[in-house]
Design a protein around this motif. Structure first.
Motif, mmCIF file in Angstrom:
data_model
loop_
_atom_site.group_PDB
_atom_site.id
_atom_site.type_symbol
_atom_site.label_atom_id
_atom_site.label_comp_id
_atom_site.label_asym_id
_atom_site.label_seq_id
_atom_site.Cartn_x
_atom_site.Cartn_y
_atom_site.Cartn_z
ATOM 1 N N PHE A 159 0.829 -1.215 -0.173
ATOM 2 C CA PHE A 159 0.073 -0.011 -0.151
ATOM 3 C C PHE A 159 0.918 1.282 0.054
ATOM 4 O O PHE A 159 0.432 2.214 -0.501
ATOM 5 N N ALA A 160 2.080 1.299 0.573
ATOM 6 C CA ALA A 160 3.060 2.322 0.733
ATOM 7 C C ALA A 160 3.311 2.881 -0.582
ATOM 8 O O ALA A 160 3.543 4.024 -0.842
ATOM 9 N N VAL A 161 3.361 2.063 -1.656
ATOM 10 C CA VAL A 161 3.871 2.445 -2.747
ATOM 11 C C VAL A 161 2.609 3.378 -3.669
ATOM 12 O O VAL A 161 2.899 4.478 -4.060
ATOM 13 N N ALA A 162 1.555 2.762 -3.399
ATOM 14 C CA ALA A 162 0.168 3.656 -3.826
ATOM 15 C C ALA A 162 0.291 4.841 -3.056
ATOM 16 O O ALA A 162 -0.121 6.029 -3.793
ATOM 17 N N LEU A 163 0.382 4.739 -2.003
ATOM 18 C CA LEU A 163 0.471 6.009 -0.877
ATOM 19 C C LEU A 163 1.390 7.087 -1.572
ATOM 20 O O LEU A 163 1.343 8.419 -1.812
ATOM 21 N N LEU A 164 2.605 6.798 -1.867
ATOM 22 C CA LEU A 164 3.697 7.529 -2.285
ATOM 23 C C LEU A 164 3.229 8.232 -3.578
ATOM 24 O O LEU A 164 3.404 9.400 -3.595
ATOM 25 N N PHE A 165 2.881 7.495 -4.513
ATOM 26 C CA PHE A 165 2.383 8.130 -5.845
ATOM 27 C C PHE A 165 1.423 8.910 -5.615
ATOM 28 O O PHE A 165 1.198 9.967 -6.548
ATOM 29 N N ALA A 166 0.456 8.755 -4.912
ATOM 30 C CA ALA A 166 -0.780 9.430 -4.569
ATOM 31 C C ALA A 166 -0.298 10.778 -3.861
ATOM 32 O O ALA A 166 -0.392 11.973 -4.316
ATOM 33 N N ILE A 167 0.676 10.867 -2.936
ATOM 34 C CA ILE A 167 0.968 12.004 -2.259
ATOM 35 C C ILE A 167 1.908 13.004 -3.363
ATOM 36 O O ILE A 167 1.707 14.340 -3.186
ATOM 37 N N THR A 168 2.714 12.307 -3.958
ATOM 38 C CA THR A 168 3.433 13.107 -5.271
ATOM 39 C C THR A 168 2.498 13.623 -6.121
ATOM 40 O O THR A 168 2.971 14.727 -6.742
ATOM 41 N N GLY A 169 1.394 13.034 -6.376
ATOM 42 C CA GLY A 169 0.320 13.605 -7.305
ATOM 43 C C GLY A 169 -0.015 15.083 -6.577
ATOM 44 O O GLY A 169 -0.799 15.821 -7.494
ATOM 45 N N PHE A 170 0.095 15.382 -5.253
ATOM 46 C CA PHE A 170 -0.731 16.284 -4.279
ATOM 47 C C PHE A 170 0.464 17.591 -4.553
ATOM 48 O O PHE A 170 0.103 18.680 -4.137
ATOM 49 N N LEU A 171 1.796 17.203 -5.070
ATOM 50 C CA LEU A 171 2.803 18.280 -4.803
ATOM 51 C C LEU A 171 2.438 19.360 -5.501
ATOM 52 O O LEU A 171 1.873 19.743 -6.721
ATOM 53 N N GLY A 172 2.624 20.751 -4.644
ATOM 54 C CA GLY A 172 2.223 21.936 -5.205
ATOM 55 C C GLY A 172 1.166 22.677 -4.657
ATOM 56 O O GLY A 172 0.906 23.852 -4.929
ATOM 57 N N PHE A 173 0.313 21.923 -3.870
ATOM 58 C CA PHE A 173 -0.911 22.532 -3.083
ATOM 59 C C PHE A 173 -0.630 23.399 -2.243
ATOM 60 O O PHE A 173 -1.502 24.383 -1.936
ATOM 61 N N GLU A 174 0.509 23.740 -1.515
ATOM 62 C CA GLU A 174 0.903 24.737 -0.723
ATOM 63 C C GLU A 174 0.868 25.900 -1.452
ATOM 64 O O GLU A 174 1.161 27.254 -0.806
ATOM 65 N N ALA A 175 0.917 26.110 -2.801
ATOM 66 C CA ALA A 175 0.958 27.385 -3.524
ATOM 67 C C ALA A 175 -0.183 28.271 -3.308
ATOM 68 O O ALA A 175 -0.085 29.406 -3.728
ATOM 69 N N THR A 176 -1.080 27.521 -2.628
ATOM 70 C CA THR A 176 -2.296 28.684 -2.305
ATOM 71 C C THR A 176 -1.612 29.791 -1.405
ATOM 72 O O THR A 176 -2.345 30.908 -1.376
ATOM 73 N N ALA A 177 -0.852 29.405 -0.621
ATOM 74 C CA ALA A 177 -0.104 30.323 0.410
ATOM 75 C C ALA A 177 1.034 31.226 -0.208
ATOM 76 O O ALA A 177 1.312 32.297 0.121
ATOM 77 N N ILE A 178 1.824 30.524 -1.157
ATOM 78 C CA ILE A 178 2.868 31.068 -1.889
ATOM 79 C C ILE A 178 2.403 32.302 -2.807
ATOM 80 O O ILE A 178 2.891 33.224 -2.701
ATOM 81 N N PHE A 179 1.185 32.272 -3.236
ATOM 82 C CA PHE A 179 0.656 33.236 -3.910
ATOM 83 C C PHE A 179 -0.361 34.313 -3.276
ATOM 84 O O PHE A 179 -1.025 34.953 -3.826
ATOM 85 N N ARG A 180 -0.133 34.374 -1.758
ATOM 86 C CA ARG A 180 -0.847 35.395 -1.227
ATOM 87 C C ARG A 180 -0.544 36.807 -1.382
ATOM 88 O O ARG A 180 -1.337 37.629 -1.284
ATOM 89 N N ASP A 181 0.777 36.993 -1.906
ATOM 90 C CA ASP A 181 0.863 38.574 -2.253
ATOM 91 C C ASP A 181 0.121 39.088 -3.334
ATOM 92 O O ASP A 181 -0.260 40.170 -3.524
ATOM 93 N N GLU A 182 -0.289 37.981 -4.341
ATOM 94 C CA GLU A 182 -0.912 38.217 -5.587
ATOM 95 C C GLU A 182 -2.293 37.863 -5.396
ATOM 96 O O GLU A 182 -2.963 37.850 -6.466
ATOM 97 N N ALA A 183 -2.836 37.427 -4.241
ATOM 98 C CA ALA A 183 -4.079 37.166 -4.097
ATOM 99 C C ALA A 183 -5.193 38.419 -3.513
ATOM 100 O O ALA A 183 -4.705 39.223 -2.918
ATOM 101 N N ARG A 184 -6.430 38.229 -4.212
ATOM 102 C CA ARG A 184 -7.407 39.102 -3.567
ATOM 103 C C ARG A 184 -7.869 38.687 -2.272
ATOM 104 O O ARG A 184 -8.564 37.622 -2.244
ATOM 105 N N ASP A 185 -7.716 39.592 -1.494
ATOM 106 C CA ASP A 185 -8.324 39.294 -0.099
ATOM 107 C C ASP A 185 -7.626 38.189 0.486
ATOM 108 O O ASP A 185 -8.617 37.113 0.632
#
Length: 477
Positions: free
Chosen positions: A202-228
């Motif tokens: 199961f660990a292999v499926a979990l790793l490739f799944a988590i890798t697929g979410f890479l970049g989700f923290e960009a919601t905070a990275i773009f706060r300078d350019e966000a509206r409100d």
């Protein structure tokens, strides 16, 4: 008076990105078609076969749990450093610096891996269409130049490019999934599979799944350019995790249904061994060769969108570290006309050129070795960052007594997130050799890189000009 193309020393970014636009950026970084075409078959073949969809459900649950504390702390973050800012505010400047360098390693590694994937995919498509076989790195350098130009300009241009690519690639997968759902039974399997093959960890499926979410923290990275940003960032975070999680899990389940639970593991392993594309052939069998050709083109645009998103994320991390005095100060400069981190973007492009050159000169396989090994580093790095961020959330609210969200969001959920993420990290490290397919020595070296980087960043954190751990006066955003 007309603006000139000079740099701004203040490190300010500007924009008017709303919830939907930020979600576009984040989901584009996750590269839905790339994950469905690459990560999903790998999760089935090397992971738990017909139950591989559970890895994507588990990954979505872990990220949603993590996001509760992440979002609760968002209103108190006044800059676009994402994990770096959160870790620094909760655990101190030096460990925050270590986290920033881990983030740079994480995104730089996966970006190099995707350049390898892109070069391989273009060459595969060109040869299938009757063209010549050319080195993968020629295509990689070509797209690198385009990414560099777009990364130099205003973020809203990138968001429009990513938005169009994202809508198209999600659309074709939805069409394929709908065709599978409407089909009365799985298509005949064109390979001899015999009895159902044993499942992997199961660990292999979990790793490739988590890798697929890479970049989700960009919601905070773009706060300078966000509206409100105090409203936009939380909504975009929950929205991105929910959309990505549902889309991946459902698409994985549909692919399994397309071939049948008893046959899908053997089919996926055969495609992996032969170098074919399981998802493109599935689309061809259910929707027709025309859809397959469209998906093959959109796979390339998906990879391009992924590269552009990671370029923007890395450039903004470097900008924050530059204005903190940890990296050279010129990285904090922003363009007077484009309001972009142009200096950091140029450095990021140069770094990518160097690393892709090294990968090309090594002669290794661009998909199996370059992409596979870099995905392993990135997954360990992102889980380590989430652990540190969850601990930082707990410590921040305990030390500052600014609990506006309630103890469930600021204490209990982040603590539970730490325990869950530590368990996930242990599972991944315990199966790291299986995941990378490399020797024990090389796998161990790759696995410890994020931890060594964390230590190195902690040591360099003492160099920060801003010893208070906060933005210098006049540079708050």
């Amino acid at each position: 008076m007309k603006k000139t193309d000079t740099a701004s020393p203040e490190g300010r970014l500007s924009g008017n990105l709303g919830v939907a636009e930020i979600i576009f950026m984040v989901v584009a970084a996750a590269a839905p078609l790339t994950v469905v075409s690459g990560n999903v078959p790998l999760a089935i073949a090397q992971g738990n076969g017909p139950y591989a969809w559970t890895g994507f459900v588990a990954a979505a649950f872990v990220l949603m749990l993590f996001s509760i504390g992440f979002v609760a702390m968002t209103p108190f973050m006044k800059e676009a450093g994402a994990f770096f800012s959160y870790i620094r505010e909760g655990l101190g400047k030096r460990i925050g610096c270590g986290g920033a360098f881990v983030a740079l390693l994480t995104y730089t590694a996966i970006q190099v891996g995707v350049y390898g994937f892109f070069g391989w995919a273009v060459d595969d498509a060109v040869r299938e269409w009757g063209g010549p076989h050319l080195p993968w790195w020629l295509y990689a350098f070509g797209v690198l130049a385009v990414v560099g130009v777009l990364g130099y300009r205003h973020i809203e241009l990138s968001s429009r490019v990513l938005g169009v690519a994202l809508i198209l690639e999600i659309g074709v997968v939805v069409v394929m999934n709908a065709a599978i759902m409407m089909h009365p039974s799985p298509v005949p399997v064109p390979v001899t599979t015999g009895p159902a093959e044993p499942m992997g960890p199961f660990a292999v499926a979990l790793l490739f799944a988590i890798t697929g979410f890479l970049g989700f923290e960009a919601t905070a990275i773009f706060r300078d350019e966000a509206r409100d940003p105090e409203r936009t960032i939380p909504r975009a975070t929950y929205g991105a995790v929910a959309i990505i999680g549902v889309f991946y899990a459902f698409s994985c389940w549909c692919l399994i249904e397309a071939w049948g639970a008893d046959s899908v593991t053997a089919v996926a392993r055969k495609y992996l061994a032969d170098g074919g594309n399981m998802v493109l052939d599935t689309a061809s069998r259910y929707v027709g060769t025309g859809m397959r050709n469209v998906m093959e083109v959109l796979l390339l645009t998906s990879l391009f969108a992924c590269l552009l998103s990671f370029h923007n994320i890395i450039a903004r991390y470097q900008l924050v570290l530059g204005r903190e005095g940890i990296l050279p100060a010129f990285l904090s400069q922003t363009h007077s006309r484009h309001s972009s981190p142009h200096s950091s973007s140029l450095v990021q492009s140069f770094t990518a050129i160097v690393l892709v050159t090294v990968a090309a000169m090594s002669g290794v396989d661009p998909l199996v070795t370059v992409f596979g090994s870099m995905a392993g580093i990135s997954t360990v790095g992102i889980v380590l960052l989430m652990i540190l961020t969850s601990v930082a959330v707990v410590m921040f609210f305990r030390n500052n007594r600014v609990n506006k969200a309630g103890s469930v969001q600021t204490n209990w959920c982040p603590v539970l997130s730490v325990f869950v993420l530590v368990s996930v990290l242990f599972i991944i490290l315990d199966n790291f050799t299986t995941i990378t397919g490399l020797s024990m020595g090389i796998s161990t070296f790759l696995a410890v890189m994020p931890f060594v980087t964390l230590l190195g960043g902690w040591c360099l954190g003492g160099r920060s000009v801003n010893v208070s751990g906060r933005m210098p006066q006049g540079q708050e955003v």
